[in-house]
Design a protein around this motif. Sequence first.
Motif, short mmCIF file in Angstrom:
data_model
loop_
_atom_site.label_atom_id
_atom_site.label_comp_id
_atom_site.label_asym_id
_atom_site.label_seq_id
_atom_site.Cartn_x
_atom_site.Cartn_y
_atom_site.Cartn_z
N GLN A 1 0.83 -1.20 0.00
CA GLN A 1 0.00 0.00 0.00
C GLN A 1 0.87 1.26 0.00
O GLN A 1 0.57 2.24 -0.69
CB GLN A 1 -0.92 0.00 1.23
N SER A 2 1.95 1.21 0.75
CA SER A 2 2.87 2.36 0.80
C SER A 2 3.51 2.59 -0.56
O SER A 2 3.68 3.74 -0.99
CB SER A 2 3.95 2.13 1.86
N LYS A 3 3.86 1.51 -1.24
CA LYS A 3 4.43 1.64 -2.58
C LYS A 3 3.41 2.26 -3.54
O LYS A 3 3.75 3.11 -4.37
CB LYS A 3 4.89 0.28 -3.10
N ALA A 4 2.15 1.80 -3.41
CA ALA A 4 1.09 2.35 -4.26
C ALA A 4 0.85 3.83 -3.94
O ALA A 4 0.69 4.65 -4.84
CB ALA A 4 -0.21 1.55 -4.06
N ASP A 5 0.86 4.15 -2.63
CA ASP A 5 0.69 5.55 -2.21
C ASP A 5 1.84 6.41 -2.73
O ASP A 5 1.62 7.56 -3.16
CB ASP A 5 0.61 5.64 -0.69
N LEU A 6 3.03 5.87 -2.67
CA LEU A 6 4.21 6.61 -3.15
C LEU A 6 4.09 6.88 -4.65
O LEU A 6 4.31 8.02 -5.11
CB LEU A 6 5.48 5.82 -2.87
N ALA A 7 3.72 5.84 -5.39
CA ALA A 7 3.58 6.00 -6.84
C ALA A 7 2.50 7.03 -7.17
O ALA A 7 2.67 7.87 -8.06
CB ALA A 7 3.25 4.66 -7.49
N VAL B 1 2.00 20.55 -4.25
CA VAL B 1 3.30 19.94 -4.53
C VAL B 1 4.10 19.75 -3.24
O VAL B 1 4.74 18.72 -3.04
CB VAL B 1 4.10 20.82 -5.53
N GLN B 2 4.02 20.75 -2.36
CA GLN B 2 4.73 20.65 -1.08
C GLN B 2 4.17 19.49 -0.25
O GLN B 2 4.94 18.72 0.33
CB GLN B 2 4.60 21.97 -0.31
N ALA B 3 2.84 19.38 -0.20
CA ALA B 3 2.21 18.29 0.55
C ALA B 3 2.56 16.94 -0.05
O ALA B 3 2.86 15.97 0.66
CB ALA B 3 0.69 18.48 0.58
N LEU B 4 2.53 16.87 -1.37
CA LEU B 4 2.85 15.61 -2.05
C LEU B 4 4.33 15.25 -1.88
O LEU B 4 4.68 14.07 -1.76
CB LEU B 4 2.48 15.71 -3.53
N THR B 5 5.17 16.26 -1.87
CA THR B 5 6.59 16.00 -1.63
C THR B 5 6.80 15.44 -0.23
O THR B 5 7.60 14.50 -0.03
CB THR B 5 7.40 17.31 -1.79
N ALA B 6 6.08 16.00 0.74
CA ALA B 6 6.15 15.47 2.11
C ALA B 6 5.66 14.03 2.14
O ALA B 6 6.25 13.17 2.83
CB ALA B 6 5.31 16.34 3.05
N THR B 7 4.60 13.75 1.39
CA THR B 7 4.08 12.38 1.32
C THR B 7 5.09 11.44 0.68
O THR B 7 5.30 10.31 1.17
CB THR B 7 2.77 12.35 0.51
N VAL B 8 5.72 11.89 -0.38
CA VAL B 8 6.73 11.07 -1.06
C VAL B 8 7.87 10.74 -0.10
O VAL B 8 8.32 9.59 -0.01
CB VAL B 8 7.28 11.82 -2.30
N GLU B 9 8.33 11.75 0.63
CA GLU B 9 9.42 11.54 1.57
C GLU B 9 9.00 10.59 2.69
O GLU B 9 9.75 9.67 3.07
CB GLU B 9 9.87 12.87 2.16
N ALA B 10 7.78 10.81 3.23
CA ALA B 10 7.28 9.96 4.32
C ALA B 10 7.10 8.52 3.86
O ALA B 10 7.48 7.57 4.56
CB ALA B 10 5.96 10.51 4.85
N LYS B 11 6.52 8.34 2.68
CA LYS B 11 6.28 6.99 2.16
C LYS B 11 7.60 6.30 1.81
O LYS B 11 7.74 5.09 2.01
CB LYS B 11 5.38 7.05 0.92
N THR B 12 8.55 7.06 1.33
CA THR B 12 9.86 6.48 1.02
C THR B 12 10.51 5.96 2.31
O THR B 12 11.06 4.85 2.34
CB THR B 12 10.78 7.52 0.36
N THR B 13 10.42 6.77 3.37
CA THR B 13 10.96 6.36 4.67
C THR B 13 10.21 5.14 5.19
O THR B 13 10.82 4.17 5.68
CB THR B 13 10.85 7.51 5.67
N GLN B 14 8.89 5.18 5.09
CA GLN B 14 8.06 4.08 5.58
C GLN B 14 8.36 2.79 4.83
O GLN B 14 8.44 1.71 5.45
CB GLN B 14 6.58 4.44 5.43
N ILE B 15 8.55 2.89 3.54
CA ILE B 15 8.86 1.70 2.74
C ILE B 15 10.18 1.09 3.20
O ILE B 15 10.32 -0.13 3.33
CB ILE B 15 8.92 2.07 1.23
N GLY B 16 11.18 1.96 3.45
CA GLY B 16 12.46 1.46 3.94
C GLY B 16 12.33 0.79 5.29
O GLY B 16 12.88 -0.31 5.51
N GLU B 17 11.59 1.41 6.19
CA GLU B 17 11.42 0.86 7.54
C GLU B 17 10.64 -0.46 7.49
O GLU B 17 10.99 -1.42 8.19
CB GLU B 17 10.68 1.87 8.42
N LEU B 18 9.60 -0.50 6.68
CA LEU B 18 8.81 -1.73 6.56
C LEU B 18 9.64 -2.85 5.95
O LEU B 18 9.53 -4.02 6.37
CB LEU B 18 7.57 -1.48 5.70
#
Length: 318
Positions: A98-104, A245-262
């Motif tokens: 789901q995080s990968k899908a959210d990131l994409a 764009v700022q909100a989506l960038t924050a989401t991209v960063e958060a999801k990228t971190t979450q994907i790594g942690e997961l």
Amino acid sequence: MAFFKAAAAALLASSAQGVAQQAALKNTMNPIRKVVTLLQDMQHKVIAEGEAEKDLYEKFMCYCTTGTGDLSASITAAETKMPEVTAEITVSEEKLEQSKADLAQAQTDRAAAEEAMKEASGIREKEAVAFAAVKTEAGTNTVAIAKAIAALEKGMAGSFLQTETAQVIRNLANDDKIDMAESDRQDLVAFLSQGTQYAPQSGQITGILKEMGDTMAAQLAEDTKAEEASIASYEALTAAKTKEVQALTATVEAKTTQIGELGVAIVQLKEDLSDTSATYSEDKTFLKELESSCGTKTQEWELRSKTRADELVALADT
């Protein structure tokens, strides 16, 4: 004196004979005593060995009890833990997907927002250029109309018709885009062609020019209003898209971190499950062997105790 010597000699002889008899009796009893002593020693040895074996047996059985309990507890804990870890892995993998899908999706939406801003900027630039041209043209036309009116009001129609300003007015009169009555257009064109000899007189032409100027001023005001609205709309869109764009960038960063942690968590969970499964298998095997060994040891101890008891009875009866 001789009597006393004889008596002493007889007493010594009698004493020596008694000692010899006792020695002979003692020599006669030694083999029996040796056997009795040997049997008693054997009893003591059997009893001592039994006590030593009992101590070892009790210690071994204590280990059996403790070891069996520990292994059973470990097995029970593993049987509880493995399904939990398996479920946690499943949940984590679902979260990862789901995080990968959210990131994409966030990356796609951000790219779309950036493209929308780029497109809006392109349109705004074109609109600004177009408005600048309209404003410049309107300014030129307004100035020309003002000069024409001034010249006509001063009675200088003849000289005015020879100027570049008159040519601008001619172009306006022949421009179908200029909103004016057809009769006024024809009168204006005739005047510009024939000058003061054309009727109606220049006073009427002045009225037509003033009306034309008013129309152009109103159109310019309308165009200016539209331009200002376009600018406001562009700025609002840009502000909204910038925030997006700022909100989506924050989401991209958060999801990228979450994907790594997961990803790390899933690896650790799988390692934990593998280790727990291996320990579980080893504990079950060891418990089975321990129960078998403890059962065999009990049988051996019971047989050995019976044998030792029989030996003690036999030694006692001998």
